[in-house]
Structure formats: C-alpha cells, structure tokens
Design a protein around this motif. Structure first.
Motif, PDB file in Angstrom:
ATOM      1  N   GLY A  83      -8.049   4.051  -4.104  1.00 15.22           N
ATOM      2  CA  GLY A  83      -9.400   4.121  -3.503  1.00 15.22           C
ATOM      3  C   GLY A  83     -10.167   5.606  -3.958  1.00 15.22           C
ATOM      4  N   ILE A  84      -9.392   6.256  -3.257  1.00 15.92           N
ATOM      5  CA  ILE A  84      -9.173   7.565  -3.538  1.00 15.92           C
ATOM      6  C   ILE A  84      -8.477   8.323  -5.069  1.00 15.92           C
ATOM      7  CG2 ILE A  84      -8.946   9.776  -2.549  1.00 15.92           C
ATOM      8  CD1 ILE A  84     -10.221   7.771  -0.976  1.00 15.92           C
ATOM      9  N   ALA A  85      -7.791   7.990  -5.246  1.00 15.83           N
ATOM     10  CA  ALA A  85      -7.695   8.323  -6.526  1.00 15.83           C
ATOM     11  C   ALA A  85      -8.738   7.801  -8.287  1.00 15.83           C
ATOM     12  CB  ALA A  85      -6.271   7.881  -7.142  1.00 15.83           C
ATOM     13  N   ASP A  86      -9.059   7.423  -7.608  1.00 11.32           N
ATOM     14  CA  ASP A  86     -10.120   5.671  -8.917  1.00 11.32           C
ATOM     15  C   ASP A  86     -11.127   6.991  -8.406  1.00 11.32           C
ATOM     16  OD1 ASP A  86      -8.511   4.207  -9.737  1.00 11.32           O
ATOM     17  OD2 ASP A  86      -8.904   2.212  -8.549  1.00 11.32           O
ATOM     18  N   TYR A 125     -12.242  -0.535  -3.656  1.00  9.36           N
ATOM     19  CA  TYR A 125     -10.929  -0.053  -3.769  1.00  9.36           C
ATOM     20  C   TYR A 125     -11.642   1.170  -2.715  1.00  9.36           C
ATOM     21  CZ  TYR A 125      -8.115  -2.401  -7.039  1.00  9.36           C
ATOM     22  OH  TYR A 125      -7.472  -3.646  -7.531  1.00  9.36           O
ATOM     23  N   THR A 126     -12.514   2.227  -3.130  1.00  7.86           N
ATOM     24  CA  THR A 126     -13.323   3.119  -2.951  1.00  7.86           C
ATOM     25  C   THR A 126     -13.686   3.307  -1.608  1.00  7.86           C
ATOM     26  OG1 THR A 126     -13.331   4.260  -4.552  1.00  7.86           O
ATOM     27  CG2 THR A 126     -14.259   5.413  -2.956  1.00  7.86           C
ATOM     28  N   SER A 133      -9.747   4.162   6.407  1.00 10.93           N
ATOM     29  CA  SER A 133      -9.231   5.567   6.398  1.00 10.93           C
ATOM     30  C   SER A 133      -8.639   5.902   7.470  1.00 10.93           C
ATOM     31  CB  SER A 133      -9.761   6.687   5.687  1.00 10.93           C
ATOM     32  OG  SER A 133     -10.743   7.485   6.673  1.00 10.93           O
ATOM     33  N   GLY A 134      -9.658   5.470   9.599  1.00 10.61           N
ATOM     34  CA  GLY A 134      -9.000   5.897  10.538  1.00 10.61           C
ATOM     35  C   GLY A 134      -8.413   4.441  11.153  1.00 10.61           C
ATOM     36  N   GLN A 135      -8.912   4.041  10.105  1.00  7.04           N
ATOM     37  CA  GLN A 135      -7.946   2.300  11.420  1.00  7.04           C
ATOM     38  C   GLN A 135      -6.148   2.009  11.249  1.00  7.04           C
ATOM     39  OE1 GLN A 135     -10.360  -1.085  10.162  1.00  7.04           O
ATOM     40  NE2 GLN A 135     -12.104   0.004  10.710  1.00  7.04           N
ATOM     41  N   GLN A 144      -2.586   8.006   0.416  1.00  2.00           N
ATOM     42  CA  GLN A 144      -3.787   8.826   0.263  1.00  2.00           C
ATOM     43  C   GLN A 144      -3.717  10.166   0.771  1.00  2.00           C
ATOM     44  OE1 GLN A 144      -5.941   6.384   3.390  1.00  2.00           O
ATOM     45  NE2 GLN A 144      -7.953   6.263   2.679  1.00  2.00           N
ATOM     46  N   ILE A 145      -3.152  10.847   1.722  1.00  2.73           N
ATOM     47  CA  ILE A 145      -3.805  12.478   2.101  1.00  2.73           C
ATOM     48  C   ILE A 145      -3.610  12.603   1.488  1.00  2.73           C
ATOM     49  CG2 ILE A 145      -3.457  13.765   3.884  1.00  2.73           C
ATOM     50  CD1 ILE A 145      -2.165  11.420   5.761  1.00  2.73           C
ATOM     51  N   LEU A 146      -2.595  12.778   0.811  1.00  2.00           N
ATOM     52  CA  LEU A 146      -2.442  13.514  -0.827  1.00  2.00           C
ATOM     53  C   LEU A 146      -3.737  13.607  -1.555  1.00  2.00           C
ATOM     54  CD1 LEU A 146       1.578  13.348  -1.421  1.00  2.00           C
ATOM     55  CD2 LEU A 146       0.509  15.720   0.028  1.00  2.00           C
TER      56      LEU A 146
END
Length: 220
Positions: A83-86, A125-126, A133-135, A144-146
């Motif tokens: 989700g973040i990479a996309d 995904y995003t 992210s907080g769950q 994901q953090i990276l």
C-alpha cells in the motif's frame, strides 16, 4: 535425422512453455489473493480480517491461501507494505511528469492530489495500509515503516523546496508542516465517502488549505 531433431526441438519447447504457464497462473492467483485481502482489510480492519472472507473474495477455498502465504499475518504484511510502496511510486511518477521549472508550491499541490486520488479511488492496498497502520503488530509494520520513510523523503523534499523558494511561512517548522499535511491527507480515508462530496471537491479543498495554510502571504 531432421525429423528426429525437429521432434526433440518441439519437446524441448514444450518443457520450457509449460512451467512458464504454470508460473503465470500461480502469479495470477497470488495477485487475486492479495487484491482480495486488500479489499477485506480496508473494509474490516486487522482484527476483522478472516481468511475465509479473503478466500470468498478471491473465489478460492481458504486452505489454498496457505500455499502462497504461510500465515494470515504474512498476507497482511504484504498488503500493508504494498500500500505504501504503490503510493510512493504513484506520486513519484506523477511528479516526474510535471514540467521542469514548475513552481515548488505547484508541485506540492500536485503531490497532494496524487496522494488523495491514490488512497481514495485507485488502491485498496493504500487504503488498507493507512487505516490499519496503528492496529497491526509492530512485527508486521517493519517493512511498511521503511517504505513510509522513503515516501516521507519525497514530501520532505517538496516542503524543503517550497521553503527554499521563500514561499513557506517563516514561522513554520519544516518537519511539523510536512507531518501535518500528510496527516490531514491520510485522514481522508477515515471520513470520506461519495455522499460527503466528490473526490474533486476533496482535492480542491485540500489544495486550498495547503496553499493558504503554509504559503507566505505576499505583502500588499
């Protein structure tokens, strides 16, 4: 001899083609599972995601998922990272198409639109990554953090460029301004739905808030 060689060649071709086809089918099935998991995760959250729901969405039997993902958490980890990479790839791609010499504030506003459209209408995904992210456990969040840090670098450069051009309000801290802008954009996945206005309206309001909230007002 020629016929024999032809038969051998055809047999060799067959050996090469069949595994490629099987691999292609396997890749497609894996993508179906990930797509289904992204939709379920974006709607039901980490605690509510069940593999039976993912399997039903992907039109598979639940045990088949374990062939591709050893555990529920590994499936979720892949969705969260993607989700973040996309998102990063999408925003960077949009910015690369902006003409050279465009004002830094204009580039920032374009990035805001790309971010909003990707999380609200392009990628489950995003949406899933931001909402959960907080769950999810920290072990799932590592990759994901990276990726979030890499994406944050994109926004850091955008904000820094605005400041370098003398457009950012002088009282603003660069990092805080960046995080407040990103936080506001991300929060849209929690409250927006078509009944609350079009995506175009969300984009226009976000851009107006950024333009008038962080940009230096010219002296009259």
């Amino acid at each position: 001899m020629a016929r024999r060689n032809n038969r051998l060649s055809a047999a060799a071709d067959k050996v090469v083609v069949e595994p490629a086809t099987a691999e292609s089918k396997s890749a497609l099935t894996r993508s179906r599972i990930l797509d289904a998991a992204a939709r379920v995760l974006s709607e039901k959250g980490y605690a509510g995601l069940r593999l039976t729901d993912v399997a039903a969405e992907a039109d598979l039997q639940a045990p088949a998922i374990y062939y591709y993902f050893p555990s529920r958490d590994e499936l979720i980890e892949e969705v969260m990272w993607s989700g973040i990479a996309d998102m990063r790839e999408h925003v960077v791609s949009v910015l690369e198409k902006v003409p050279d010499g465009s004002p830094s504030l204009e580039r920032l506003l374009i990035a805001a639109e790309a971010h909003l459209r990707h999380e609200l209408e392009i990628s489950h995904y995003t949406t899933a990554a931001i909402r959960n992210s907080g769950q999810v456990p920290q072990s799932i969040r590592k990759r994901q953090i990276l990726e979030e840090e890499r994406y944050g670098d994109v926004w850091r450069r955008l904000i820094n460029d605005v400041a370098r051009d003398g457009v950012l309000r002088p009282e603003l801290d660069l990092y805080i301004a960046q995080m407040l802008v990103l936080g506001a954009l991300n929060w849209a996945v929690e409250w927006w739905n078509p009944r609350r206005g079009s995506i175009e309206a969300v984009v226009e309001n976000a851009q107006s808030i950024i333009r008038h909230g962080i940009a230096e007002v010219p002296a009259e």
